[in-house]
Design a protein around this motif. Structure first.
Motif, PDB file in Angstrom:
ATOM      1  N   VAL A   1       0.833  -1.203   0.000  1.00  0.00           N
ATOM      2  CA  VAL A   1       0.000   0.000   0.000  1.00  0.00           C
ATOM      3  C   VAL A   1       0.869   1.254   0.000  1.00  0.00           C
ATOM      4  O   VAL A   1       0.624   2.196  -0.758  1.00  0.00           O
ATOM      5  N   GLU A   2       1.902   1.264   0.812  1.00  0.00           N
ATOM      6  CA  GLU A   2       2.810   2.416   0.857  1.00  0.00           C
ATOM      7  C   GLU A   2       3.535   2.608  -0.468  1.00  0.00           C
ATOM      8  O   GLU A   2       3.725   3.743  -0.919  1.00  0.00           O
ATOM      9  N   ALA A   3       3.928   1.527  -1.104  1.00  0.00           N
ATOM     10  CA  ALA A   3       4.607   1.614  -2.404  1.00  0.00           C
ATOM     11  C   ALA A   3       3.667   2.197  -3.457  1.00  0.00           C
ATOM     12  O   ALA A   3       4.079   3.030  -4.282  1.00  0.00           O
ATOM     13  N   ILE A   4       2.402   1.784  -3.428  1.00  0.00           N
ATOM     14  CA  ILE A   4       1.414   2.308  -4.385  1.00  0.00           C
ATOM     15  C   ILE A   4       1.163   3.793  -4.118  1.00  0.00           C
ATOM     16  O   ILE A   4       1.101   4.595  -5.058  1.00  0.00           O
ATOM     17  N   LYS A   5       1.037   4.173  -2.848  1.00  0.00           N
ATOM     18  CA  LYS A   5       0.843   5.588  -2.502  1.00  0.00           C
ATOM     19  C   LYS A   5       1.987   6.437  -3.045  1.00  0.00           C
ATOM     20  O   LYS A   5       1.765   7.502  -3.627  1.00  0.00           O
TER      21      LYS A   5
ATOM     22  N   GLN B   1       4.043   7.855 -11.105  1.00  0.00           N
ATOM     23  CA  GLN B   1       4.618   6.675 -11.755  1.00  0.00           C
ATOM     24  C   GLN B   1       3.699   5.460 -11.722  1.00  0.00           C
ATOM     25  O   GLN B   1       4.077   4.396 -12.196  1.00  0.00           O
ATOM     26  N   TYR B   2       2.510   5.607 -11.183  1.00  0.00           N
ATOM     27  CA  TYR B   2       1.596   4.462 -11.073  1.00  0.00           C
ATOM     28  C   TYR B   2       0.805   4.358 -12.364  1.00  0.00           C
ATOM     29  O   TYR B   2       0.039   5.257 -12.726  1.00  0.00           O
ATOM     30  N   ALA B   3       0.969   3.247 -13.049  1.00  0.00           N
ATOM     31  CA  ALA B   3       0.269   3.037 -14.325  1.00  0.00           C
ATOM     32  C   ALA B   3      -1.115   2.453 -14.060  1.00  0.00           C
ATOM     33  O   ALA B   3      -1.252   1.455 -13.358  1.00  0.00           O
TER      34      ALA B   3
END
Length: 99
Positions: A67-71, A78-80
């Motif tokens: 979750v932290e990486a996605i945030k 950078q989130y596709a």
């Protein structure tokens, strides 16, 4: 006059026959209840959770690191996102609502 749809008036008239006795019971003074006092009792409620419930309360059911990486990826742009998949899911939700 009776309501043709619900016959409410007729039902109310039928129930009124039992009202006087109930009203008399309410009109009586509550001398008997004021004379008798209940002893003061201290009661506490206790809830016991199952082992599964206790574990669920302690541990999150998701991966915090993910979750932290996605945030972070969203904040950095950078989130596709798969817009086609998102649109298909909206269509599926619309079908469930209409259906």
């Amino acid at each position: 006059m009776t309501d043709p749809i619900s016959s409410f008036r007729r039902i109310a008239q039928m129930d009124s026959s039992s009202r006087p006795s109930a009203a008399k019971a309410q009109e009586r003074p509550s001398d008997a209840s004021s004379e008798v006092s209940a002893p003061a009792v201290s009661q506490t409620d206790e809830v016991k959770l199952s082992a599964v419930a206790q574990q669920a309360m302690q541990e999150p059911s998701f991966d915090r690191a993910k979750v932290e990486a996605i945030k972070q990826a969203i904040q950095q742009g950078q989130y596709a996102m798969d817009t086609r998949r998102i649109a298909e899911n909206f269509v599926a939700i619309e079908k469930m609502i209409k259906g």
